[in-house]
Write a protein that holds these residues in place. Structure first.
Motif, PDB file in Angstrom:
ATOM      1  N   ALA A  87       0.867  -1.177   0.000  1.00  0.00           N
ATOM      2  CA  ALA A  87       0.000   0.000   0.000  1.00  0.00           C
ATOM      3  C   ALA A  87       0.905   1.228   0.000  1.00  0.00           C
ATOM      4  O   ALA A  87       1.499   1.566   1.027  1.00  0.00           O
ATOM      5  CB  ALA A  87      -0.912   0.004   1.227  1.00  0.00           C
ATOM      6  N   PRO A  88       1.069   1.886  -1.141  1.00  0.00           N
ATOM      7  CA  PRO A  88       1.957   3.053  -1.223  1.00  0.00           C
ATOM      8  C   PRO A  88       1.501   4.184  -0.305  1.00  0.00           C
ATOM      9  O   PRO A  88       0.347   4.206   0.141  1.00  0.00           O
ATOM     10  CB  PRO A  88       1.871   3.461  -2.700  1.00  0.00           C
ATOM     11  CG  PRO A  88       1.387   2.240  -3.410  1.00  0.00           C
ATOM     12  CD  PRO A  88       0.475   1.551  -2.442  1.00  0.00           C
ATOM     13  N   PRO A  89       2.381   5.144  -0.045  1.00  0.00           N
ATOM     14  CA  PRO A  89       2.009   6.285   0.805  1.00  0.00           C
ATOM     15  C   PRO A  89       0.886   7.093   0.163  1.00  0.00           C
ATOM     16  O   PRO A  89       0.770   7.137  -1.071  1.00  0.00           O
ATOM     17  CB  PRO A  89       3.294   7.118   0.877  1.00  0.00           C
ATOM     18  CG  PRO A  89       4.376   6.244   0.382  1.00  0.00           C
ATOM     19  CD  PRO A  89       3.767   5.243  -0.517  1.00  0.00           C
ATOM     20  N   PRO A  90       0.054   7.734   0.991  1.00  0.00           N
ATOM     21  CA  PRO A  90      -0.996   8.589   0.434  1.00  0.00           C
ATOM     22  C   PRO A  90      -0.374   9.748  -0.354  1.00  0.00           C
ATOM     23  O   PRO A  90       0.659  10.293   0.040  1.00  0.00           O
ATOM     24  CB  PRO A  90      -1.734   9.106   1.677  1.00  0.00           C
ATOM     25  CG  PRO A  90      -1.364   8.173   2.782  1.00  0.00           C
ATOM     26  CD  PRO A  90       0.003   7.681   2.470  1.00  0.00           C
ATOM     27  N   LEU A  91      -0.984  10.091  -1.460  1.00  0.00           N
ATOM     28  CA  LEU A  91      -0.526  11.223  -2.265  1.00  0.00           C
ATOM     29  C   LEU A  91      -1.275  12.490  -1.847  1.00  0.00           C
ATOM     30  O   LEU A  91      -2.382  12.411  -1.312  1.00  0.00           O
ATOM     31  CB  LEU A  91      -0.765  10.949  -3.747  1.00  0.00           C
ATOM     32  CG  LEU A  91       0.090   9.847  -4.384  1.00  0.00           C
ATOM     33  CD1 LEU A  91      -0.451   9.510  -5.765  1.00  0.00           C
ATOM     34  CD2 LEU A  91       1.539  10.274  -4.467  1.00  0.00           C
ATOM     35  N   PRO A  92      -0.701  13.654  -2.101  1.00  0.00           N
ATOM     36  CA  PRO A  92      -1.419  14.905  -1.817  1.00  0.00           C
ATOM     37  C   PRO A  92      -2.733  14.960  -2.589  1.00  0.00           C
ATOM     38  O   PRO A  92      -2.852  14.372  -3.668  1.00  0.00           O
ATOM     39  CB  PRO A  92      -0.445  15.992  -2.301  1.00  0.00           C
ATOM     40  CG  PRO A  92       0.899  15.348  -2.312  1.00  0.00           C
ATOM     41  CD  PRO A  92       0.656  13.902  -2.632  1.00  0.00           C
ATOM     42  N   ASP A  93      -3.702  15.647  -2.022  1.00  0.00           N
ATOM     43  CA  ASP A  93      -4.996  15.784  -2.698  1.00  0.00           C
ATOM     44  C   ASP A  93      -4.810  16.344  -4.103  1.00  0.00           C
ATOM     45  O   ASP A  93      -4.063  17.303  -4.307  1.00  0.00           O
ATOM     46  CB  ASP A  93      -5.910  16.718  -1.896  1.00  0.00           C
ATOM     47  CG  ASP A  93      -6.397  16.058  -0.614  1.00  0.00           C
ATOM     48  OD1 ASP A  93      -6.321  14.830  -0.528  1.00  0.00           O
ATOM     49  OD2 ASP A  93      -6.840  16.783   0.298  1.00  0.00           O
ATOM     50  N   GLY A  94      -5.466  15.715  -5.062  1.00  0.00           N
ATOM     51  CA  GLY A  94      -5.373  16.178  -6.447  1.00  0.00           C
ATOM     52  C   GLY A  94      -4.353  15.426  -7.264  1.00  0.00           C
ATOM     53  O   GLY A  94      -4.387  15.461  -8.501  1.00  0.00           O
ATOM     54  N   ASP A  95      -3.429  14.712  -6.594  1.00  0.00           N
ATOM     55  CA  ASP A  95      -2.420  13.927  -7.309  1.00  0.00           C
ATOM     56  C   ASP A  95      -2.927  12.504  -7.519  1.00  0.00           C
ATOM     57  O   ASP A  95      -3.573  11.932  -6.633  1.00  0.00           O
ATOM     58  CB  ASP A  95      -1.107  13.875  -6.525  1.00  0.00           C
ATOM     59  CG  ASP A  95      -0.354  15.195  -6.577  1.00  0.00           C
ATOM     60  OD1 ASP A  95      -0.893  16.142  -7.177  1.00  0.00           O
ATOM     61  OD2 ASP A  95       0.753  15.282  -6.016  1.00  0.00           O
ATOM     62  N   ASN A  96      -2.628  11.951  -8.668  1.00  0.00           N
ATOM     63  CA  ASN A  96      -3.013  10.579  -8.971  1.00  0.00           C
ATOM     64  C   ASN A  96      -1.789   9.681  -9.031  1.00  0.00           C
ATOM     65  O   ASN A  96      -0.723  10.095  -9.501  1.00  0.00           O
ATOM     66  CB  ASN A  96      -3.754  10.510 -10.313  1.00  0.00           C
ATOM     67  CG  ASN A  96      -5.095  11.214 -10.269  1.00  0.00           C
ATOM     68  OD1 ASN A  96      -5.834  11.090  -9.291  1.00  0.00           O
ATOM     69  ND2 ASN A  96      -5.419  11.962 -11.320  1.00  0.00           N
ATOM     70  N   GLN A  97      -1.955   8.462  -8.552  1.00  0.00           N
ATOM     71  CA  GLN A  97      -0.871   7.502  -8.591  1.00  0.00           C
ATOM     72  C   GLN A  97      -0.571   7.105 -10.030  1.00  0.00           C
ATOM     73  O   GLN A  97      -1.488   6.923 -10.832  1.00  0.00           O
ATOM     74  CB  GLN A  97      -1.264   6.275  -7.773  1.00  0.00           C
ATOM     75  CG  GLN A  97      -0.121   5.343  -7.482  1.00  0.00           C
ATOM     76  CD  GLN A  97      -0.490   4.327  -6.414  1.00  0.00           C
ATOM     77  OE1 GLN A  97       0.167   4.202  -5.415  1.00  0.00           O
ATOM     78  NE2 GLN A  97      -1.576   3.590  -6.639  1.00  0.00           N
ATOM     79  N   THR A  98       0.707   6.982 -10.346  1.00  0.00           N
ATOM     80  CA  THR A  98       1.116   6.616 -11.704  1.00  0.00           C
ATOM     81  C   THR A  98       2.047   5.411 -11.662  1.00  0.00           C
ATOM     82  O   THR A  98       2.526   5.006 -10.589  1.00  0.00           O
ATOM     83  CB  THR A  98       1.863   7.780 -12.385  1.00  0.00           C
ATOM     84  OG1 THR A  98       3.109   7.999 -11.675  1.00  0.00           O
ATOM     85  CG2 THR A  98       1.037   9.061 -12.375  1.00  0.00           C
ATOM     86  N   LEU A  99       2.314   4.862 -12.835  1.00  0.00           N
ATOM     87  CA  LEU A  99       3.245   3.748 -12.923  1.00  0.00           C
ATOM     88  C   LEU A  99       4.621   4.153 -12.404  1.00  0.00           C
ATOM     89  O   LEU A  99       5.313   3.357 -11.763  1.00  0.00           O
ATOM     90  CB  LEU A  99       3.342   3.263 -14.378  1.00  0.00           C
ATOM     91  CG  LEU A  99       4.300   2.092 -14.633  1.00  0.00           C
ATOM     92  CD1 LEU A  99       3.868   0.849 -13.861  1.00  0.00           C
ATOM     93  CD2 LEU A  99       4.393   1.795 -16.129  1.00  0.00           C
ATOM     94  N   GLU A 100       5.015   5.401 -12.659  1.00  0.00           N
ATOM     95  CA  GLU A 100       6.320   5.887 -12.207  1.00  0.00           C
ATOM     96  C   GLU A 100       6.425   5.866 -10.680  1.00  0.00           C
ATOM     97  O   GLU A 100       7.502   5.629 -10.126  1.00  0.00           O
ATOM     98  CB  GLU A 100       6.581   7.306 -12.727  1.00  0.00           C
ATOM     99  CG  GLU A 100       6.900   7.389 -14.209  1.00  0.00           C
ATOM    100  CD  GLU A 100       5.694   7.065 -15.092  1.00  0.00           C
ATOM    101  OE1 GLU A 100       4.544   7.324 -14.660  1.00  0.00           O
ATOM    102  OE2 GLU A 100       5.886   6.535 -16.198  1.00  0.00           O
ATOM    103  N   HIS A 101       5.300   6.100  -9.999  1.00  0.00           N
ATOM    104  CA  HIS A 101       5.303   5.998  -8.535  1.00  0.00           C
ATOM    105  C   HIS A 101       5.572   4.548  -8.100  1.00  0.00           C
ATOM    106  O   HIS A 101       6.310   4.286  -7.146  1.00  0.00           O
ATOM    107  CB  HIS A 101       3.933   6.424  -7.958  1.00  0.00           C
ATOM    108  CG  HIS A 101       3.689   7.890  -7.985  1.00  0.00           C
ATOM    109  ND1 HIS A 101       2.645   8.456  -8.691  1.00  0.00           N
ATOM    110  CD2 HIS A 101       4.324   8.920  -7.378  1.00  0.00           C
ATOM    111  CE1 HIS A 101       2.657   9.765  -8.527  1.00  0.00           C
ATOM    112  NE2 HIS A 101       3.678  10.074  -7.736  1.00  0.00           N
ATOM    113  N   LEU A 102       4.932   3.621  -8.797  1.00  0.00           N
ATOM    114  CA  LEU A 102       4.941   2.219  -8.373  1.00  0.00           C
ATOM    115  C   LEU A 102       6.215   1.467  -8.748  1.00  0.00           C
ATOM    116  O   LEU A 102       6.616   0.524  -8.052  1.00  0.00           O
ATOM    117  CB  LEU A 102       3.751   1.481  -8.988  1.00  0.00           C
ATOM    118  CG  LEU A 102       2.355   1.882  -8.506  1.00  0.00           C
ATOM    119  CD1 LEU A 102       1.298   1.174  -9.340  1.00  0.00           C
ATOM    120  CD2 LEU A 102       2.187   1.551  -7.030  1.00  0.00           C
TER     121      LEU A 102
END
Length: 233
Positions: A87-102
């Motif tokens: 479970a990755p860290p929560p992102l700031p409001d308005g940001d979407n998780q991307t493949l680059e994050h994962l």
């Protein structure tokens, strides 16, 4: 009992066994464990149990994943975990998780599979698009994806179809976006110690484990491992 209460109760019980002088100035490294609360798995039991964990990260530091897996193996007395969900860290409001994050997190998990510390790895809260991107990129494919039914009452048809085609198990969960906030963690530390520098302690990761009896599909035991660090400032 919520996680904050569990942390507070564990710290309080642990400190009750320590010299009173320790509470006035906590060291940078603090290993709080109550042996009777986490019984290692015996060799006879191991074949009958599935050891499943979910790691909740508070930061994007990939080394936290290996640290959490190694601590779980040590605490439970096993050489390998059957399933790890990230479970990755929560992102700031308005940001979407991307493949680059994962990608960096997944690469760390893949390394643990290759070194035989983990058998299967899974994801949490990925929609069909992101799950497909990860599946196509990954060398070790995700075996499962957890879906939060609080935000999605019915499994999306496109996600269901993709998971079925590529043999990815869809699971449900009801975990909040942030398992425990930094403030709640610091409150738990404050209420169980006399350390006035509680703001120096930051949560790095939480691991929740479940020991499941394979033949019966019931949970034998479950619990949390929590890792935090005190800044040197």
């Amino acid at each position: 009992m919520g996680l904050q209460d569990c942390i507070q109760a564990t710290l309080s019980k642990w400190f009750a066994t320590m010299p009173p002088t320790l509470e006035t100035e906590l060291p940078v490294t603090l290993d709080c464990s109550i042996p009777e609360e986490t019984e290692p798995i015996t060799a006879e039991e191991r074949e009958e149990l599935k050891v499943s964990v979910k790691i909740f990260l508070s930061d994007w530091d990939c080394s936290f994943i290996r640290s959490a897996v190694e601590m779980a193996c040590h605490s439970l007395g096993v050489s390998q975990l059957d399933s790890v969900i990230i479970a990755p860290p929560p992102l700031p409001d308005g940001d979407n998780q991307t493949l680059e994050h994962l990608q960096p997190l997944w690469a760390e998990l893949e390394g643990l599979v290759r070194s035989k510390k983990v058998t299967a790895i899974g994801t949490s809260d990925l929609d069909k698009t992101l799950l497909e991107q990860l599946y196509n990129w990954a060398q070790v494919k995700p075996s499962s994806n957890q879906v939060n039914l609080a935000s999605c009452c019915v499994m999306p048809p496109d996600l269901t179809a993709f998971a079925k085609e590529f043999d990815i198990q869809l699971l449900t969960h009801n975990d909040p976006k942030e398992l425990i906030s930094a403030t709640a963690f610091q409150e738990a530390v404050q209420e169980s110690t006399q350390d006035q520098q509680v703001a120096d302690w930051s949560l790095e990761w939480v691991l929740r484990y479940s020991l499941i009896v394979k033949s019966r599909g019931i949970i034998k035991s479950k619990g949390y491992l929590v890792h935090a660090k005190k800044s040197n400032l």
